[in-house]
Write a protein that holds these residues in place. Structure first.
Motif, PDB file in Angstrom:
ATOM      1  N   ILE A  87      10.536   3.173  -2.864  1.00 55.35           N
ATOM      2  CA  ILE A  87      10.420   2.622  -1.514  1.00 55.35           C
ATOM      3  C   ILE A  87       9.885   3.664  -0.541  1.00 55.35           C
ATOM      4  O   ILE A  87       9.113   3.341   0.360  1.00 55.35           O
ATOM      5  N   ASP A  88      10.232   4.933  -0.742  1.00 52.87           N
ATOM      6  CA  ASP A  88       9.762   5.990   0.155  1.00 52.87           C
ATOM      7  C   ASP A  88       8.244   6.166   0.129  1.00 52.87           C
ATOM      8  O   ASP A  88       7.679   6.740   1.055  1.00 52.87           O
ATOM      9  N   ASP A  89       7.571   5.695  -0.925  1.00 53.81           N
ATOM     10  CA  ASP A  89       6.110   5.817  -1.025  1.00 53.81           C
ATOM     11  C   ASP A  89       5.367   4.683  -0.323  1.00 53.81           C
ATOM     12  O   ASP A  89       4.142   4.711  -0.215  1.00 53.81           O
ATOM     13  N   ILE A  90       6.075   3.667   0.148  1.00 56.70           N
ATOM     14  CA  ILE A  90       5.442   2.488   0.742  1.00 56.70           C
ATOM     15  C   ILE A  90       5.095   2.757   2.204  1.00 56.70           C
ATOM     16  O   ILE A  90       5.933   3.193   2.980  1.00 56.70           O
ATOM     17  N   VAL A  91       3.816   2.480   2.566  1.00 56.34           N
ATOM     18  CA  VAL A  91       3.395   2.656   3.955  1.00 56.34           C
ATOM     19  C   VAL A  91       3.035   1.335   4.626  1.00 56.34           C
ATOM     20  O   VAL A  91       2.969   1.251   5.850  1.00 56.34           O
ATOM     21  N   PHE A  92       2.790   0.291   3.801  1.00 56.61           N
ATOM     22  CA  PHE A  92       2.397  -1.006   4.364  1.00 56.61           C
ATOM     23  C   PHE A  92       2.790  -2.111   3.397  1.00 56.61           C
ATOM     24  O   PHE A  92       2.652  -1.956   2.188  1.00 56.61           O
ATOM     25  N   VAL A  93       3.271  -3.229   3.951  1.00 56.20           N
ATOM     26  CA  VAL A  93       3.678  -4.372   3.142  1.00 56.20           C
ATOM     27  C   VAL A  93       3.160  -5.660   3.769  1.00 56.20           C
ATOM     28  O   VAL A  93       3.234  -5.834   4.988  1.00 56.20           O
TER      29      VAL A  93
ATOM     30  N   VAL B 282       0.870  -1.167   0.000  1.00 54.85           N
ATOM     31  CA  VAL B 282       0.000   0.000   0.000  1.00 54.85           C
ATOM     32  C   VAL B 282       0.911   1.221   0.000  1.00 54.85           C
ATOM     33  O   VAL B 282       1.839   1.308   0.806  1.00 54.85           O
ATOM     34  N   THR B 283       0.642   2.141  -0.931  1.00 54.77           N
ATOM     35  CA  THR B 283       1.462   3.352  -1.033  1.00 54.77           C
ATOM     36  C   THR B 283       0.828   4.491  -0.240  1.00 54.77           C
ATOM     37  O   THR B 283      -0.327   4.406   0.193  1.00 54.77           O
ATOM     38  N   ALA B 284       1.575   5.582  -0.085  1.00 54.84           N
ATOM     39  CA  ALA B 284       1.106   6.742   0.667  1.00 54.84           C
ATOM     40  C   ALA B 284      -0.196   7.295   0.093  1.00 54.84           C
ATOM     41  O   ALA B 284      -1.028   7.811   0.832  1.00 54.84           O
ATOM     42  N   GLY B 285      -0.397   7.159  -1.201  1.00 49.52           N
ATOM     43  CA  GLY B 285      -1.623   7.638  -1.837  1.00 49.52           C
ATOM     44  C   GLY B 285      -2.797   6.693  -1.681  1.00 49.52           C
ATOM     45  O   GLY B 285      -3.898   6.971  -2.150  1.00 49.52           O
ATOM     46  N   GLY B 286      -2.588   5.526  -1.034  1.00 49.11           N
ATOM     47  CA  GLY B 286      -3.653   4.568  -0.802  1.00 49.11           C
ATOM     48  C   GLY B 286      -3.795   3.502  -1.878  1.00 49.11           C
ATOM     49  O   GLY B 286      -4.665   2.642  -1.787  1.00 49.11           O
TER      50      GLY B 286
END
Length: 110
Positions: free
Chosen positions: A69-75, A41-45
């Motif tokens: 990688i900086d845009d990733i909020v959940f894996v 899930v990226t920062a933009g959802g």
């Protein structure tokens, strides 16, 4: 179809816990490896599901996708699940073998 059922029944998506160090852990290969099947899930959802083909210090790549990688909020990473495998064998395979054995025995009778 049976192979797909067995393979999917034997895996589970496991969340990758990393907090503020998540980006560092991804880029160093401590969390995700080439060949892993993941959900990001990226920062933009946006939600992306893919198999990892490459990881660099700043990007993770899959077939037809490349994410910073900086845009990733959940894996979440797909992992083998021993419990699901045992359950599938108990509920699906064992009864199927019993039915096949009974059918074979019935066909041997005159």
């Amino acid at each position: 179809m049976l192979v797909t059922l067995v393979v999917s029944g034997c895996t589970t998506l496991e969340p990758v816990v990393g907090g503020e160090r998540l980006h560092e852990r991804i880029s160093t290969g401590n969390v995700i490896e080439v060949g892993d099947s993941i959900k990001i899930v990226t920062a933009g959802g946006a939600i992306h599901k893919f198999k990892v083909s490459a990881i660099t210090a700043d990007r993770i790549t899959g077939r037809d996708i490349e994410l910073p990688i900086d845009d990733i909020v959940f894996v979440e990473r797909r992992e083998f699940s021993r419990g699901k495998t045992i359950a599938l064998a108990t509920v699906g395979v064992v009864p199927a073998m019993a039915v096949a054995a009974v059918d074979a025995a019935a066909s041997l009778q005159p």
